[in-house]
Write an enzyme that holds these catalytic residues in place. Structure first.
Site, PDB file in Angstrom:
ATOM      1  N   PRO A   1       0.783  -1.229   0.000  1.00 15.96           N
ATOM      2  CG  PRO A   1      -0.229  -1.179   2.091  1.00 15.96           C
ATOM      3  CD  PRO A   1       0.454  -2.103   1.135  1.00 15.96           C
ATOM      4  CG  ASN A   2      -0.269   4.389   1.157  1.00 14.48           C
ATOM      5  OD1 ASN A   2      -1.218   4.941   0.614  1.00 14.48           O
ATOM      6  ND2 ASN A   2      -0.357   3.864   2.372  1.00 14.48           N
TER       7      ASN A   2
ATOM      8  NE  ARG B   1       2.130  13.812   1.843  1.00 15.43           N
ATOM      9  CZ  ARG B   1       2.064  12.806   2.730  1.00 15.43           C
ATOM     10  NH1 ARG B   1       1.559  11.642   2.406  1.00 15.43           N
ATOM     11  NH2 ARG B   1       2.514  12.981   3.957  1.00 15.43           N
TER      12      ARG B   1
ATOM     13  CE1 TYR C   1       9.086   4.865   3.117  1.00 15.32           C
ATOM     14  CE2 TYR C   1       7.502   6.671   3.072  1.00 15.32           C
ATOM     15  CZ  TYR C   1       8.019   5.549   3.695  1.00 15.32           C
ATOM     16  OH  TYR C   1       7.504   5.114   4.885  1.00 15.32           O
TER      17      TYR C   1
ATOM     18  CB  ALA D   1       1.511  -0.042   6.158  1.00 17.90           C
TER      19      ALA D   1
ATOM     20  CD  GLU E   1      11.058  -7.789   5.314  1.00 19.70           C
ATOM     21  OE1 GLU E   1      11.891  -8.556   5.874  1.00 19.70           O
ATOM     22  OE2 GLU E   1      10.197  -7.155   5.952  1.00 19.70           O
TER      23      GLU E   1
ATOM     24  NE  ARG F   1      10.675   5.373   8.698  1.00 20.62           N
ATOM     25  CZ  ARG F   1       9.716   5.347   7.763  1.00 20.62           C
ATOM     26  NH1 ARG F   1       9.793   4.486   6.767  1.00 20.62           N
ATOM     27  NH2 ARG F   1       8.684   6.174   7.847  1.00 20.62           N
TER      28      ARG F   1
HETATM   29  O1  CA2 Z   1      10.623   1.656   3.591  1.00 20.83           O
HETATM   30  C1  CA2 Z   1       9.733   0.994   3.011  1.00 20.83           C
HETATM   31  O2  CA2 Z   1       9.862   0.563   1.869  1.00 20.83           O
HETATM   32  C2  CA2 Z   1       8.396   0.765   3.712  1.00 20.83           C
HETATM   33  O3  CA2 Z   1       7.963  -0.550   3.373  1.00 20.83           O
HETATM   34  C3  CA2 Z   1       7.435   1.799   3.166  1.00 20.83           C
HETATM   35  C4  CA2 Z   1       6.074   1.790   3.849  1.00 20.83           C
HETATM   36  C5  CA2 Z   1       6.223   1.800   5.371  1.00 20.83           C
HETATM   37  O4  CA2 Z   1       4.943   1.643   5.977  1.00 20.83           O
HETATM   38  C6  CA2 Z   1       7.159   0.720   5.868  1.00 20.83           C
HETATM   39  O5  CA2 Z   1       7.288   0.835   7.260  1.00 20.83           O
HETATM   40  C7  CA2 Z   1       8.510   0.836   5.225  1.00 20.83           C
HETATM   41  C8  CA2 Z   1       5.250   3.002   3.434  1.00 20.83           C
HETATM   42  C9  CA2 Z   1       5.123   3.206   1.969  1.00 20.83           C
HETATM   43  C10 CA2 Z   1       4.455   4.524   1.768  1.00 20.83           C
HETATM   44  O6  CA2 Z   1       4.868   5.066   0.552  1.00 20.83           O
HETATM   45  C11 CA2 Z   1       4.663   6.412   0.379  1.00 20.83           C
HETATM   46  C12 CA2 Z   1       4.959   6.893  -0.855  1.00 20.83           C
HETATM   47  C13 CA2 Z   1       4.774   8.229  -1.114  1.00 20.83           C
HETATM   48  C14 CA2 Z   1       4.303   9.079  -0.147  1.00 20.83           C
HETATM   49  C15 CA2 Z   1       4.009   8.573   1.095  1.00 20.83           C
HETATM   50  C16 CA2 Z   1       4.176   7.229   1.366  1.00 20.83           C
END
Ligand code: CA2
Length: 143
Positions: free
Chosen positions: A9-10, A17, A22, A76, A97, A106
């Site tokens: 997700p996301n 953002r 990221y 997430a 992974e 974090r």
């Molecule tokens: O660091 C990573 O790749 C994560 O898997 C990214 C997830 C986070 O919940 C994990 O703890 C670590 C979040 C991805 C959200 O992606 C976004 C992209 C653009 C703007 C905001 C969030």
């Protein structure tokens, strides 16, 4: 060799953002990057991104008997999903992974990974390059 690259997700919002955490590149750029890595090594890649836990479980199940490896950034769901852990265990396809950010540095809740319990290796904190490392891990160990 065929690899399925799953993003949770996301991650479709990449580059829009939070570039400080990221990066500033888009999801399309990530797919292009990993496609190039796979083409360079002469292997096939399929990509799947979903914001829905059950859809990710379905994609893992559909890989059974079809894919030789899975690269997964469950986003997430990493920290919550026993369903994704169970699906990875059920298909028993070698899985690696990936996290763009260094989850170990974090919030404490990001330091638990259910999916990681079914993965052979984790690459975190290397941005897009972590996906290259995961693909090369699978080629080295299962190619
Ligand atoms: O660091 C990573 O790749 C994560 O898997 C990214 C997830 C986070 O919940 C994990 O703890 C670590 C979040 C991805 C959200 O992606 C976004 C992209 C653009 C703007 C905001 C969030």
């Amino acid at each position: 060799m065929k690899i399925l690259v799953i993003n949770g997700p996301n991650l479709n919002m990449l580059g829009i953002r939070e570039p400080g955490i990221y990066g500033s590149q888009s999801y399309a750029a990530l797919v292009a990057f990993v496609s190039d890595v796979c083409a360079h090594h002469g292997i096939e890649a399929e990509f799947f991104q979903s914001n829905h836990e059950g859809a990710i479980v379905d994609a893992i199940q559909a890989a059974y008997g079809v894919m030789d490896g899975i690269v997964i950034n469950p986003a997430a769901y990493t920290h919550t999903s026993v369903a994704i852990l169970d699906a990875l265990k059920a298909v028993s396809i070698p899985a690696v992974e990936v996290h763009l950010s260094d989850v170990s540095a974090r919030e404490p809740f990001r330091q638990v990974s259910y999916a990681g319990m079914a993965c052979e290796a984790t690459f975190a904190g290397h941005g897009f390059d972590g996906y290259r490392m995961a693909v090369e891990y699978l080629i080295e160990h299962h190619g």
